[in-house]
Each structure stands twice: as structure tokens, then as C-alpha cells.
Design a protein around this motif. Structure first.
Motif, PDB file in Angstrom:
ATOM      1  N   ARG A   1      -9.010   6.823  12.364  1.00  0.00           N
ATOM      2  CA  ARG A   1      -7.588   6.561  12.132  1.00  0.00           C
ATOM      3  C   ARG A   1      -6.775   6.904  13.377  1.00  0.00           C
ATOM      4  NH1 ARG A   1      -4.099   9.474   7.450  1.00  0.00           N
ATOM      5  NH2 ARG A   1      -4.294  11.241   8.868  1.00  0.00           N
TER       6      ARG A   1
ATOM      7  N   TYR B   1       3.394  15.373  -0.210  1.00  0.00           N
ATOM      8  CA  TYR B   1       2.280  15.357   0.748  1.00  0.00           C
ATOM      9  C   TYR B   1       2.157  13.990   1.411  1.00  0.00           C
ATOM     10  CZ  TYR B   1      -2.501  14.848   2.443  1.00  0.00           C
ATOM     11  OH  TYR B   1      -3.603  14.566   3.218  1.00  0.00           O
TER      12      TYR B   1
ATOM     13  N   LEU C   1      -5.812  12.837   5.129  1.00  0.00           N
ATOM     14  CA  LEU C   1      -6.020  11.452   4.695  1.00  0.00           C
ATOM     15  C   LEU C   1      -5.350  11.277   3.336  1.00  0.00           C
ATOM     16  CD1 LEU C   1      -9.814  11.262   5.554  1.00  0.00           C
ATOM     17  CD2 LEU C   1      -7.959  10.165   6.840  1.00  0.00           C
TER      18      LEU C   1
ATOM     19  N   GLU D   1      -6.117   0.936   7.356  1.00  0.00           N
ATOM     20  CA  GLU D   1      -5.190  -0.190   7.394  1.00  0.00           C
ATOM     21  C   GLU D   1      -3.746   0.309   7.451  1.00  0.00           C
ATOM     22  OE1 GLU D   1      -6.015  -3.217   7.903  1.00  0.00           O
ATOM     23  OE2 GLU D   1      -3.884  -3.767   7.868  1.00  0.00           O
ATOM     24  N   LEU D   2      -3.468   1.365   6.676  1.00  0.00           N
ATOM     25  CA  LEU D   2      -2.129   1.947   6.625  1.00  0.00           C
ATOM     26  C   LEU D   2      -1.669   2.372   8.020  1.00  0.00           C
ATOM     27  CD1 LEU D   2      -0.159   2.546   4.297  1.00  0.00           C
ATOM     28  CD2 LEU D   2      -1.089   4.853   4.218  1.00  0.00           C
ATOM     29  N   LYS D   3      -2.593   2.916   8.776  1.00  0.00           N
ATOM     30  CA  LYS D   3      -2.262   3.366  10.130  1.00  0.00           C
ATOM     31  C   LYS D   3      -2.183   2.175  11.085  1.00  0.00           C
ATOM     32  CE  LYS D   3      -1.756   5.957  13.742  1.00  0.00           C
ATOM     33  NZ  LYS D   3      -0.518   6.698  13.968  1.00  0.00           N
TER      34      LYS D   3
ATOM     35  N   TYR E   1       4.959   6.712  10.390  1.00  0.00           N
ATOM     36  CA  TYR E   1       5.901   5.951   9.559  1.00  0.00           C
ATOM     37  C   TYR E   1       7.291   6.556   9.701  1.00  0.00           C
ATOM     38  CZ  TYR E   1       2.518   2.848   7.501  1.00  0.00           C
ATOM     39  OH  TYR E   1       1.594   1.854   7.333  1.00  0.00           O
TER      40      TYR E   1
ATOM     41  N   MET F   1       0.828  -1.213   0.000  1.00  0.00           N
ATOM     42  CA  MET F   1       0.000   0.000   0.000  1.00  0.00           C
ATOM     43  C   MET F   1       0.863   1.264   0.000  1.00  0.00           C
ATOM     44  SD  MET F   1      -3.562   0.563   1.936  1.00  0.00           S
ATOM     45  CE  MET F   1      -3.241  -0.814   2.946  1.00  0.00           C
TER      46      MET F   1
ATOM     47  N   ILE G   1       0.751   4.566  -2.709  1.00  0.00           N
ATOM     48  CA  ILE G   1       0.653   6.025  -2.539  1.00  0.00           C
ATOM     49  C   ILE G   1       1.920   6.731  -2.971  1.00  0.00           C
ATOM     50  CG2 ILE G   1      -1.019   7.060  -0.966  1.00  0.00           C
ATOM     51  CD1 ILE G   1       0.280   5.793   1.314  1.00  0.00           C
TER      52      ILE G   1
ATOM     53  N   ILE H   1       1.817  10.248  10.655  1.00  0.00           N
ATOM     54  CA  ILE H   1       1.014   9.209  11.312  1.00  0.00           C
ATOM     55  C   ILE H   1       1.891   8.091  11.863  1.00  0.00           C
ATOM     56  CG2 ILE H   1      -1.035   9.748   9.919  1.00  0.00           C
ATOM     57  CD1 ILE H   1      -0.579   7.114   8.412  1.00  0.00           C
TER      58      ILE H   1
ATOM     59  N   THR I   1       2.687  13.150   5.294  1.00  0.00           N
ATOM     60  CA  THR I   1       1.575  12.590   6.063  1.00  0.00           C
ATOM     61  C   THR I   1       1.955  11.261   6.700  1.00  0.00           C
ATOM     62  OG1 THR I   1       0.067  13.684   4.554  1.00  0.00           O
ATOM     63  CG2 THR I   1      -0.862  11.978   5.942  1.00  0.00           C
ATOM     64  N   LEU I   2       2.669  10.432   5.924  1.00  0.00           N
ATOM     65  CA  LEU I   2       3.111   9.146   6.478  1.00  0.00           C
ATOM     66  C   LEU I   2       3.990   9.366   7.697  1.00  0.00           C
ATOM     67  CD1 LEU I   2       3.892   7.135   3.220  1.00  0.00           C
ATOM     68  CD2 LEU I   2       2.144   6.590   4.924  1.00  0.00           C
TER      69      LEU I   2
END
Lengths: 397, 213
Positions: free
Chosen positions: B153, A302, B96, B107-109, A312, A1, A5, A310, A306-307
């Protein structure tokens, strides 16, 4: 995934461009590396006997020499002069037989009946690069000899045909024994000889130096003549210098003997240029890929930020990029190797074989190492670039 | 867990006159678990507050202390770890991934810590009324629906402090109350606290304390 992105905005055009560039560049690079290695291992049949880059030289026979005014013998000074040339690594005069020599078949060994007057010559053992035991002493079973290749041609296409005899192959001749008739100094002797090789370069029978020295003592007239032929070994790719020297000293060298040297020099230059060009293509395509990933990264700014927000890590993101690029460049590297091997096997090798050049030890190991090196260079440079960019994006949030 | 502010003043707010009770240019401590409302009108620095505590903005004077450590000294790796198991956030602009489906976004989170099972996530979606939308591409959702995705999330990780920047701005009072119930339950489950910024509405919730800007 993550891949989905991060690569969603990747430009197919840029990517295609960089991929094709890298593929062509790497294929060309590997091909030139392999060809340079192959050229280095070029050898003719002569080299199996005398080692690489050996040439027989003699003075040109002119009208003056025919009437005895101009000697074709090399003086000591001539030899010293040759020895001083930097591109000549070894010089040795031929030792010639000072007595009469004839050869004939040994009955029952499968050869037709023949007798030929011959002439023995010898060169120092260090020039002989031959598999069989070239040394000779009193106890030896036979005298190893190297025949001029023309000899078998004369027998097969002249002698045998006109006398209605069967032709003989090189293999048969090498299996059969030959009777050697020595005559001189009022003495006569028959000995057994065996052919161990054929040569274009030397148009007399080549025998071990140890044998010739003894025979000269026994059957010779005891006159020490200046040699009129000289065996020299040159450095690799010195065809040009040799050619110049030949002209300057009015020397003769058998054309076929320098063919391989000539081909080596010319091909080395051509491939060298090709190789430099392919290195440039490689570097350009590497830059293309670095730019491609730069573009992908900036378009995914972006997503990357964002990753990171959150949870990553930079490493995870960099790894995703590198994994993807490794697959792409792995495929490129693999295809380049495959194409290189195909071109080598089905074009280059066949061409060389058709032109009478054999390649020894055609290992692609070094070329594979170069391919792996390019792969690593590519991955590492992209890794550093991507890591730097992602770090920057991380710091900018 | 304790959040301390020591004379913190964001550079963009230097020329602005702050009240005595304002969190800016003052000293205060919040002990968690505690549910805090950050109430202020527009332009007083609510997003700045959230983003500064979350480590995204570093343009301030003073010191912000989390659990005895100055957050200005945290490196990128520290923040990565904190954002996995200590701080969670609902951004005002949601952040998002618009091309991904709701489920993929979540799921990514969740993949980072595997905090919730697929079934639990499904329950949360259903609770907030978007259970049947999970395979829809996020950018095709209404802002209110996207806001609920962002809230869920933020709950898909262990946390000690949940920061929320006007999380209900696109939700009606009914849906906001549902979301706040879910948030409060998850916060209690984590034995954690939250700071929720709002433009004035309390969404009918009883907060432990209130901060002013």
C-alpha cells in the motif's frame, strides 16, 4: 468503497428511527403548510360575487319592531360605530329602490311564463367582485342583475311543479334575458335585464348602484330612508370578533354567510397547532439525524483517521457522508411531498368539495419551496456537524 | 529534498538520557535520495520519530525542517497533499482496513493518485507471495501477510521519502529480503529515499547511512 468503510458500523435502529421521524415530521409540516395555503384560498360562491369576508348584517326583527316601536333601520351613529371597529375594513349601507319592480320572462328566450314582484337593492361597486361589466349607463344593452339563489329554487321546486312547467337551470337563466317592469311616480317602463350571478346573502335583486340612483330619481317618491341592511367586509379570521359584536348590538347575520369565515378561523387554529407540532417533530428528527451521523462518525473514527493518514482529504470524507445523507433525505423529502399531494388530492380536496367549499389556485409551489428549504436546512446542518467532527478527528491524530 | 532536525526532543522523552549520536536534542541533515536505517532498541522512540516526521505527533520541542519548511507550520491540507505524493508510510500497527479485502485496501490507496495499474499491483502481490489472496478479507490474514499488504500500500503513490516503522517484524528473513528488494526498487524508481526503523536486524541490506536514537 469509502462509503463501505465509513458506514460499516452505522446502527440500523438509530437510522430507522431518525428516518421515520424525519419522514413523519416533514410530511406533517408540508401538509399543514399546504392546508394553511388552501384554507387561505377557501371561498364560497358568494365570494366570487362579493370578494372574501363580506357579510350582510341587519337588526333583529323583534315583537317591538313588528308593532313599530323599534326600528330596524341603521342610524348614522350605528354606521359610524361599525366603521370604528378595527376588524371591519369596509362598511356600506344598502341602497334600496323607492319604486315598484317586477320581472318576467322575455318571450322566446326559453323561460316559462312568469311574473314576480321584486325589490331592487344596490351596494357600492367596490364590493362587487364579478367578472362581467357591472357598471351601467344609459347606453348599456341590459341591466346586469344578481338574483337571490332562493329565487330559482322557488321557480323550480314550487312554481314550476305546481304549474306543470319545466324546470330551469342557473345556466339557462343566465343566458336568457329578463323583462324588468319599473313602476312609480306615475310612470311605467320595461327594460331588459340579464342575470350575471346568484347570491345567498342578498334576498332582493341586486343591480348596479348607478342604475338604482337614476331609477330612484325618476320613479322614486324622493324619500330618503335610513338603510336597514349593511354590507361589511371584515379582516381574515375575525369570525370571533364579528360574532361578539353581533350579540352586543343585537344584530343578525345570515349563518351561511359566515360559515366560510367560521371554517377558516377554526381550521386555521387547528392547522396552526398541527403545524407547530410538525415543526417540533422535524427539529427532533433533525437532531436525531445529527446524532445518527455523530454516532456513525465516532464509530468510524479509526477509519476516518486512517483515511486521513493515507492521503484522503477531510473534504472527500465529508462529501462521502453528505452524498449518502443527501440521497437518504432526498428520498424522505420526495416521499413526504408525494404523500402530502396524495392526502391533499384524495382526502382533503374531496372532503372540501363534498362540503361545498372550493379552493382557488391550489398551487403547491410554496409547499415545494418549504420542502426544499427543509432539505437544505437538513443538509447544511449535517454538513457543518460532520465537517466539525471530521476536523476534530483529523486534529486529534 | 532535505530533512533537517534542529534540537528536536519529544516531550515524552525529556527525562530520558540520550547518547551523543542520538537524533534527539541534536542537529543533523539527511539529503535524499538516500536509504537510511534507524536502528535502536525498544522504547527509544522509533515510532515517535516516524510519526513525528509524518506529522501525526506534534508534541516535541525544536524544529523539523522538510525542504526548507518547518513542518509544524503545515496545515491539514498541506499534509493531505504531502501524504499523496511526498511522504509515504508503513505503520508499525499497519492501519489497514480489516473489513476490506486486500485488493480493496490497495485500491483505496491507489485511487488517490492512480500511481500503479491493476497489473502492476498484481505483480507486487505475487512478488511478496500473496498474489492468490487478493480477495481475502484483510483481518483473516496472518500478521505477516497483513504486513506485506501494508508495505505494498505504501508503494502505491509517488513519494520522496518512505517512512517504515519495523515493517518486517512479522516476516521471516527470506520474505523480509524480498520485500526490501521491492521497496528499494520502487524507491529508486521514484528517485526517493527511505527511513526504515528496525530493532537491530539490517535484513542483510546495504544502507547508505544509519541513524541512532
Amino acid at each position: 468503497m469509502l462509503k463501505k468503510i465509513l458506514f460499516k458500523n452505522s446502527s440500523t435502529f438509530q437510522f430507522l428511527f431518525a428516518t421515520i421521524g424525519a419522514f413523519i415530521g416533514l410530511t406533517a409540516l408540508l401538509l399543514s403548510v399546504q392546508l394553511i395555503l388552501d384554507v387561505k384560498s377557501f371561498h364560497s360562491n358568494e365570494e366570487e360575487l362579493f370578494g372574501p369576508n363580506s357579510v350582510v348584517i341587519q337588526k333583529k326583527v323583534t315583537k317591538l319592531s313588528t308593532i313599530g316601536l323599534n326600528s330596524t333601520a341603521f342610524t348614522k351613529r350605528d354606521i359610524e360605530e361599525l366603521n370604528k371597529k378595527p376588524f371591519i375594513t369596509d362598511v356600506a349601507p344598502f341602497q334600496s329602490a323607492d319604486f315598484k319592480v317586477g320581472i318576467s320572462e322575455v318571450e322566446g328566450d326559453g323561460l316559462p311564463h312568469f311574473y314576480a314582484d321584486m325589490f331592487f337593492q344596490a351596494i357600492p361597486n367596490r364590493f362587487m367582485d364579478i367578472d362581467v361589466d357591472w357598471d351601467w349607463n344609459e347606453d348599456s344593452e341590459f341591466i346586469p342583475i344578481v338574483l337571490p339563489r332562493d329565487f330559482i329554487m322557488i321557480i323550480n321546486y314550487g312554481f314550476a311543479q305546481s304549474q306543470g312547467l319545466s324546470q330551469i337551470s342557473e345556466d339557462l337563466l343566465m343566458q336568457a334575458r329578463l323583462k324588468i317592469h319599473l313602476e312609480g311616480n306615475g310612470q311605467k317602463k320595461e327594460m331588459i335585464g340579464k342575470v350575471v350571478g346568484f347570491s345567498h346573502k342578498i334576498s332582493s335583486i341586486l343591480v348596479p348602484e348607478s342604475f338604482l340612483s337614476q331609477a330612484n330619481e325618476k320613479y322614486g317618491k324622493g324619500v330618503n330612508l335610513d338603510p336597514n341592511r349593511i354590507f361589511i367586509t371584515t379582516k381574515d379570521n375575525s369570525y370571533g370578533e364579528l360574532d361578539q359584536l353581533m350579540n352586543k348590538m343585537n344584530l343578525d347575520v345570515s349563518e351561511s354567510a359566515i360559515d366560510v369565515a367560521k371554517i377558516k378561523t377554526i381550521i386555521a387554529v387547528v392547522i396552526g397547532i398541527f403545524g407547530i407540532a410538525s415543526v417540533l417533530i422535524m427539529l427532533l428528527s433533525l437532531m436525531g439525524f445529527v446524532q445518527y451521523s455523530q454516532l456513525v462518525l465516532s464509530r468510524a473514527a479509526y477509519e476516518i483517521q486512517t483515511l486521513l493518514r493515507i492521503g484522503y482529504s477531510i473534504e472527500q470524507i465529508v462529501k462521502t457522508f453528505i452524498r449518502q445523507l443527501s440521497v437518504i433525505f432526498g428520498i424522505i423529502t420526495f416521499s413526504a411531498i408525494a404523500i402530502m399531494v396524495l392526502i391533499k388530492l384524495f382526502i382533503v380536496d374531496i372532503w372540501l368539495t363534498n362540503n361545498g367549499i372550493t379552493i382557488a389556485g391550489t398551487s403547491i409551489f410554496i409547499t415545494l419551496m418549504v420542502a426544499i428549504f427543509c432539505f437544505l436546512l437538513f443538509i447544511i446542518s449535517n454538513y457543518l456537524n460532520i465537517k466539525k467532527t471530521v476536523n476534530k478527528l483529523g486534529a486529534a491524530e | 529534498m532535505k530533512l533537517e532536525f534542529k534540537n528536536v526532543l519529544p516531550y515524552p522523552l525529556v527525562d530520558y538520557k540520550h547518547d551523543k549520536q542520538s537524533v534527539w536534542s541534536s542537529e543533523f541533515k539527511i539529503e535524499f535520495p538516500q536509504k537510511v536505517l534507524l536502528n535502536a532498541s525498544s522504547g527509544k522512540g522509533k515510532s515517535t520519530f516516524i510519526n513525528t516526521v509524518f506529522g501525526l505527533r506534534k508534541d516535541y520541542s525544536g524544529e523539523i525542517i522538510w525542504d526548507g519548511k518547518n513542518i509544524a507550520e503545515f496545515g491539514m491540507n498541506d499534509w493531505t497533499n504531502l501524504r499523496r505524493d511526498t511522504f509515504s508510510v508503513v505503520f508499525q500497527d499497519l492501519q489497514l482496513f480489516p473489513e476490506l479485502t486486500i485488493w480493496e485496501n490497495l485500491e483505496l490507496k491507489n485511487a488517490l493518485t492512480n500511481h500503479k495499474t491493476a497489473a502492476e499491483i498484481q505483480v507486487m502481490l505475487s512478488l511478496l507471495g500473496i498474489g492468490d489472496r487478493k480477495d481475502q478479507i484483510t483481518k483473516t490474514l496472518s500478521l505477516g501477510q497483513q504486513q506485506r499488504v501494508a508495505i505494498i500500500r505504501a508503494l502505491l503513490q509517488p513519494f520522496k521519502l518512505l517512512l517504515m516503522d519495523e515493517p518486517f517484524s512479522h516476516l521471516d528473513e527470506n520474505n523480509a529480503a524480498l520485500a526490501l528488494d521491492l521497496i528499494a526498487a520502487e524507491t529508486d524508481m521514484n528517485n526517493a529515499g527511505f527511513i526504515l526503523s528496525s530493532l537491530g536486524s539490517t535484513h542483510g541490506f546495504k544502507y547508505d547511512s544509519e541513524l541512532k536514537l
